[in-house]
Design a protein around this motif. Structure first.
Motif, PDB file in Angstrom:
ATOM      1  N   ARG A 109       0.835  -1.214   0.000  1.00 35.73           N
ATOM      2  CA  ARG A 109       0.000   0.000   0.000  1.00 35.73           C
ATOM      3  C   ARG A 109       0.862   1.254   0.000  1.00 35.73           C
ATOM      4  O   ARG A 109       0.571   2.226  -0.713  1.00 35.73           O
ATOM      5  N   ARG A 110       1.936   1.232   0.786  1.00 33.17           N
ATOM      6  CA  ARG A 110       2.815   2.399   0.845  1.00 33.17           C
ATOM      7  C   ARG A 110       3.519   2.622  -0.483  1.00 33.17           C
ATOM      8  O   ARG A 110       3.648   3.754  -0.956  1.00 33.17           O
ATOM      9  N   ALA A 111       3.957   1.525  -1.115  1.00 34.61           N
ATOM     10  CA  ALA A 111       4.643   1.638  -2.404  1.00 34.61           C
ATOM     11  C   ALA A 111       3.705   2.196  -3.475  1.00 34.61           C
ATOM     12  O   ALA A 111       4.105   3.031  -4.290  1.00 34.61           O
ATOM     13  N   LEU A 112       2.449   1.754  -3.472  1.00 29.90           N
ATOM     14  CA  LEU A 112       1.484   2.275  -4.441  1.00 29.90           C
ATOM     15  C   LEU A 112       1.209   3.758  -4.194  1.00 29.90           C
ATOM     16  O   LEU A 112       1.043   4.535  -5.143  1.00 29.90           O
ATOM     17  N   GLY A 113       1.183   4.145  -2.939  1.00 29.68           N
ATOM     18  CA  GLY A 113       1.022   5.561  -2.622  1.00 29.68           C
ATOM     19  C   GLY A 113       2.200   6.381  -3.106  1.00 29.68           C
ATOM     20  O   GLY A 113       2.034   7.506  -3.608  1.00 29.68           O
ATOM     21  N   ASP A 114       3.405   5.820  -2.973  1.00 30.36           N
ATOM     22  CA  ASP A 114       4.602   6.507  -3.457  1.00 30.36           C
ATOM     23  C   ASP A 114       4.530   6.720  -4.970  1.00 30.36           C
ATOM     24  O   ASP A 114       4.942   7.771  -5.484  1.00 30.36           O
ATOM     25  N   VAL A 115       4.041   5.719  -5.678  1.00 31.65           N
ATOM     26  CA  VAL A 115       3.911   5.839  -7.133  1.00 31.65           C
ATOM     27  C   VAL A 115       3.016   7.017  -7.495  1.00 31.65           C
ATOM     28  O   VAL A 115       3.352   7.836  -8.368  1.00 31.65           O
ATOM     29  N   GLN A 116       1.884   7.127  -6.829  1.00 32.60           N
ATOM     30  CA  GLN A 116       0.956   8.223  -7.136  1.00 32.60           C
ATOM     31  C   GLN A 116       1.563   9.579  -6.815  1.00 32.60           C
ATOM     32  O   GLN A 116       1.380  10.541  -7.565  1.00 32.60           O
ATOM     33  N   ARG A 117       2.288   9.663  -5.724  1.00 32.33           N
ATOM     34  CA  ARG A 117       2.915  10.951  -5.365  1.00 32.33           C
ATOM     35  C   ARG A 117       3.993  11.336  -6.373  1.00 32.33           C
ATOM     36  O   ARG A 117       4.154  12.513  -6.713  1.00 32.33           O
ATOM     37  N   MET A 118       4.747  10.353  -6.843  1.00 33.51           N
ATOM     38  CA  MET A 118       5.752  10.636  -7.873  1.00 33.51           C
ATOM     39  C   MET A 118       5.091  11.153  -9.149  1.00 33.51           C
ATOM     40  O   MET A 118       5.581  12.099  -9.780  1.00 33.51           O
ATOM     41  N   LEU A 119       3.982  10.529  -9.535  1.00 33.67           N
ATOM     42  CA  LEU A 119       3.276  10.981 -10.732  1.00 33.67           C
ATOM     43  C   LEU A 119       2.773  12.402 -10.558  1.00 33.67           C
ATOM     44  O   LEU A 119       2.896  13.239 -11.458  1.00 33.67           O
ATOM     45  N   GLN A 120       2.199  12.692  -9.404  1.00 26.83           N
ATOM     46  CA  GLN A 120       1.669  14.029  -9.154  1.00 26.83           C
ATOM     47  C   GLN A 120       2.766  15.081  -9.196  1.00 26.83           C
ATOM     48  O   GLN A 120       2.528  16.230  -9.585  1.00 26.83           O
ATOM     49  N   ALA A 121       3.984  14.686  -8.808  1.00 29.73           N
ATOM     50  CA  ALA A 121       5.110  15.614  -8.811  1.00 29.73           C
ATOM     51  C   ALA A 121       5.811  15.682 -10.166  1.00 29.73           C
ATOM     52  O   ALA A 121       6.749  16.461 -10.346  1.00 29.73           O
ATOM     53  N   GLY A 122       5.371  14.856 -11.120  1.00 31.61           N
ATOM     54  CA  GLY A 122       5.957  14.906 -12.453  1.00 31.61           C
ATOM     55  C   GLY A 122       7.121  13.965 -12.688  1.00 31.61           C
ATOM     56  O   GLY A 122       7.744  14.002 -13.754  1.00 31.61           O
ATOM     57  N   PHE A 123       7.406  13.072 -11.738  1.00 37.35           N
ATOM     58  CA  PHE A 123       8.523  12.140 -11.896  1.00 37.35           C
ATOM     59  C   PHE A 123       8.006  10.831 -12.493  1.00 37.35           C
ATOM     60  O   PHE A 123       7.865   9.816 -11.803  1.00 37.35           O
TER      61      PHE A 123
END
Length: 222
Positions: A109-123
């Motif tokens: 769950r934490r890893a999937l959340g990290d993915v979304q945050r990276m996308l939102q930040a443009g990475f």
């Protein structure tokens, strides 16, 4: 060229663009919103400022779970941006099997959340790498639910082939995942790739979620 030399080279590249650079800034050097950030540089110019995280390797980048928060916080501040880079590649020895553990449900769950945050930040490229890691976990679990031997040492391509031949993945999904695996491998090994859309990362997340759900259902039936 060692890591310190690479750091200085990167700092000089910002100075050449007219920035005043502080290497390894402390809390006193950082803006209020970033007092607890661990970054390698802060670069300031009249028309904007930059926080720079420079990692030694891609494995270090993937291991730093604070980066999505740094990027997200920085992007909200007018006149600031967050730059992320890898200083140089190095071959990391594979950990012994006893040092490599399957992630827990909370880890996933934490890893999937990290993915979304990276996308939102443009990475997007970094998000692709992180999403693929979750997909590999999901493929192992799905194969294990079928009674297959999948774990340490199982290659991504082999797992893809087994899931396709077992009817778990449709041919169109299989082909798309093969292409994304090639893109992921190119990025990890320092090669350039065509522009990766955020939709490709979301596709990886969707397939990973599907496989995880199916593996959980299979466990309940068993």
């Amino acid at each position: 060229m060692n890591i310190e030399q690479r750091l200085n080279q990167v700092a000089d590249s910002y100075r050449a663009q007219g920035y005043k650079v502080v290497v390894r800034p402390g809390p006193d050097d950082l803006p209020n919103f970033a007092k607890d950030f661990k970054v390698e540089f802060i670069a300031k110019r009249d028309d904007g400022c930059v926080l720079v995280s420079a990692k030694k390797s891609l494995s270090d980048l993937e291991a730093d779970r604070e980066l999505p928060r740094y990027a997200e916080s920085t992007e909200k501040e007018l006149g600031w941006r967050f730059d992320l880079m890898v200083l140089g590649s190095e071959i990391q020895p594979m950990p012994e099997k006893r040092a490599a553990k399957e992630p827990s449900e909370e880890d996933i769950r934490r890893a999937l959340g990290d993915v979304q945050r990276m996308l939102q930040a443009g990475f997007v490229q970094q998000a692709l790498i992180a999403a693929w890691a979750v997909l590999e976990t999901a493929m192992r679990r799905r194969l294990q639910a079928n009674g297959e031997d999948a774990g340490w040492g199982s290659s991504p391509q082999t797992m893809l082939n087994e899931l396709y031949s077992g009817g778990v993945l449709q041919s169109s999904v299989f082909r798309e995942l093969e292409g994304l695996f090639q893109a992921r491998s190119a990025i990890v090994h320092g090669f350039t790739t065509p522009v990766i859309e955020s939709s490709a990362v979301q596709f990886l997340v969707e397939i990973a979620r599907m496989l995880l759900d199916e593996s959980r259902s299979a466990k309940k039936i068993a």
